[in-house]
Design a protein around this motif. Sequence first.
Motif, PDB file in Angstrom:
ATOM      1  N   LEU A  57       0.836  -1.214   0.000  1.00 41.22           N
ATOM      2  CA  LEU A  57       0.000   0.000   0.000  1.00 41.22           C
ATOM      3  C   LEU A  57       0.865   1.257   0.000  1.00 41.22           C
ATOM      4  CD1 LEU A  57      -2.763  -1.179   2.506  1.00 41.22           C
ATOM      5  CD2 LEU A  57      -3.130  -0.580   0.102  1.00 41.22           C
ATOM      6  N   ARG A  58       1.949   1.234   0.786  1.00 41.70           N
ATOM      7  CA  ARG A  58       2.834   2.422   0.812  1.00 41.70           C
ATOM      8  C   ARG A  58       3.498   2.628  -0.548  1.00 41.70           C
ATOM      9  NH1 ARG A  58       3.129   0.749   6.261  1.00 41.70           N
ATOM     10  NH2 ARG A  58       4.587  -0.918   5.770  1.00 41.70           N
ATOM     11  N   ALA A  59       3.875   1.539  -1.219  1.00 44.82           N
ATOM     12  CA  ALA A  59       4.489   1.661  -2.554  1.00 44.82           C
ATOM     13  C   ALA A  59       3.474   2.195  -3.559  1.00 44.82           C
ATOM     14  CB  ALA A  59       5.025   0.307  -3.003  1.00 44.82           C
ATOM     15  N   GLY A  68      -3.665   7.118  -4.346  1.00 45.28           N
ATOM     16  CA  GLY A  68      -2.580   7.533  -3.458  1.00 45.28           C
ATOM     17  C   GLY A  68      -3.032   8.348  -2.256  1.00 45.28           C
ATOM     18  N   THR A  69      -3.835   9.361  -2.503  1.00 42.34           N
ATOM     19  CA  THR A  69      -4.258  10.247  -1.408  1.00 42.34           C
ATOM     20  C   THR A  69      -5.149   9.490  -0.430  1.00 42.34           C
ATOM     21  OG1 THR A  69      -4.185  12.032  -2.990  1.00 42.34           O
ATOM     22  CG2 THR A  69      -5.289  12.503  -0.919  1.00 42.34           C
ATOM     23  N   MET A  70      -6.034   8.675  -0.972  1.00 40.39           N
ATOM     24  CA  MET A  70      -6.926   7.887  -0.108  1.00 40.39           C
ATOM     25  C   MET A  70      -6.088   6.960   0.780  1.00 40.39           C
ATOM     26  SD  MET A  70      -8.259   4.580   0.187  1.00 40.39           S
ATOM     27  CE  MET A  70      -8.231   3.783  -1.414  1.00 40.39           C
ATOM     28  N   MET A  74      -5.870   6.991   4.913  1.00 35.77           N
ATOM     29  CA  MET A  74      -6.264   5.820   5.705  1.00 35.77           C
ATOM     30  C   MET A  74      -5.121   5.397   6.627  1.00 35.77           C
ATOM     31  SD  MET A  74      -9.324   5.198   4.745  1.00 35.77           S
ATOM     32  CE  MET A  74     -10.036   3.570   4.828  1.00 35.77           C
ATOM     33  N   ILE A  75      -3.903   5.349   6.096  1.00 35.92           N
ATOM     34  CA  ILE A  75      -2.758   4.909   6.911  1.00 35.92           C
ATOM     35  C   ILE A  75      -2.513   5.885   8.053  1.00 35.92           C
ATOM     36  CG2 ILE A  75      -0.228   4.598   6.874  1.00 35.92           C
ATOM     37  CD1 ILE A  75      -0.534   3.197   4.174  1.00 35.92           C
ATOM     38  N   LYS A  76      -2.642   7.168   7.771  1.00 28.48           N
ATOM     39  CA  LYS A  76      -2.418   8.184   8.800  1.00 28.48           C
ATOM     40  C   LYS A  76      -3.435   8.074   9.932  1.00 28.48           C
ATOM     41  CE  LYS A  76      -0.436  12.690   8.986  1.00 28.48           C
ATOM     42  NZ  LYS A  76      -0.688  14.084   8.664  1.00 28.48           N
ATOM     43  N   GLU A  77      -4.622   7.611   9.592  1.00 28.89           N
ATOM     44  CA  GLU A  77      -5.685   7.450  10.598  1.00 28.89           C
ATOM     45  C   GLU A  77      -5.721   6.029  11.161  1.00 28.89           C
ATOM     46  OE1 GLU A  77      -7.758   9.723  11.992  1.00 28.89           O
ATOM     47  OE2 GLU A  77      -6.362  11.086  11.004  1.00 28.89           O
ATOM     48  N   GLU A 155      -0.411   9.055  18.684  1.00 25.26           N
ATOM     49  CA  GLU A 155      -1.840   9.247  18.385  1.00 25.26           C
ATOM     50  C   GLU A 155      -2.342   8.175  17.408  1.00 25.26           C
ATOM     51  OE1 GLU A 155      -4.399  12.816  16.488  1.00 25.26           O
ATOM     52  OE2 GLU A 155      -2.528  13.405  17.512  1.00 25.26           O
ATOM     53  N   THR A 156      -1.597   7.975  16.316  1.00 23.88           N
ATOM     54  CA  THR A 156      -2.014   6.970  15.320  1.00 23.88           C
ATOM     55  C   THR A 156      -1.839   5.548  15.866  1.00 23.88           C
ATOM     56  OG1 THR A 156      -1.267   8.501  13.618  1.00 23.88           O
ATOM     57  CG2 THR A 156      -1.804   6.289  12.887  1.00 23.88           C
TER      58      THR A 156
END
Length: 210
Positions: A57-59, A68-70, A74-77, A155-156
């Motif tokens: 997913l990161r790649a 990409g933005t989605m 999602m990963i940040k949250e 936080e995450t």
Amino acid sequence: MGTVVDATNKEGNGAVLGDKNVTVVFVLGGPGSGKGTQCANIVKHFGYTHLSAGDLLRAEQKSGSENGTMIQNMIKEGKIVPSEVTVKLLQRAMAESGNDKFLIDGFPRNEENRAAFELVTGIQPAFILFFDCPEEEMERRLLGRNQGREDDNIETIRKRFKVFLESSLPVIEYYNSKGKVRKIDAAKPVEEVFEAVKAVFTTPDDKVTV
Ligand SMILES: Nc1ncnc2c1ncn2[C@@H]1O[C@H](COP(=O)(O)OP(=O)(O)O)[C@@H](O)[C@H]1O
Ligand SMILES: Nc1ccn([C@@H]2O[C@H](COP(=O)(O)OP(=O)(O)O)[C@@H](O)[C@H]2O)c(=O)n1
């Protein structure tokens, strides 16, 4: 019986596994439980290809894909990316690898992941390797990981723990009810954890391809 995987994608540029019998082991455990670390050891000793859903997913995010933005949000949250995206990445990576033995790390993370993978690929995992680790230890490891990951902040991390308890543990329980979970005490030093992992991979019953 083995499972046939045709991983051709819609654009027609995916590699095809053809009629290969594939063995899949799902590697699960909370964030920071040591999945990636142990997968690297398993690859060296047992000839599996390691596919980390998070790495894929990161790649994909960095490749400038339309998702990409989605994915980044999602990963940040600490949220789980829709299965459609993740299953496609896994399928493509399996087809392109040339191998027939896969460690799928950090997947399935919820019921939707599990059902989508099964539906799309028709593959049942041989077994589930579950790294069991207390939260305090996982938190310590994640805060010390130093890989510059946007989600390794307190936080995450707390959000990821919550998602693990609410969405991922039920998947482990599902497989446990089918007798497929091999639970490992992951709170020990890396070498000791790997001794327990080796025992799982050298037990004949666990080598069965479903
Ligand atoms: N058994 C262990 N004891 C102490 N630290 C560990 C152990 N296993 C992994 N680590 C460290 O903890 C961090 C998280 O491990 P990692 O394998 O990336 O976990 P995961 O893939 O489950 O998120 C890394 O910095 C790794 O070096
Ligand atoms: N099957 C998956 C695996 C990871 N992910 C996302 O990727 C993040 C990082 O997952 P990871 O497996 O690389 O790392 P850990 O949380 O296990 O340390 C997760 O918190 C999710 O946001 C996902 O959406 N779906």
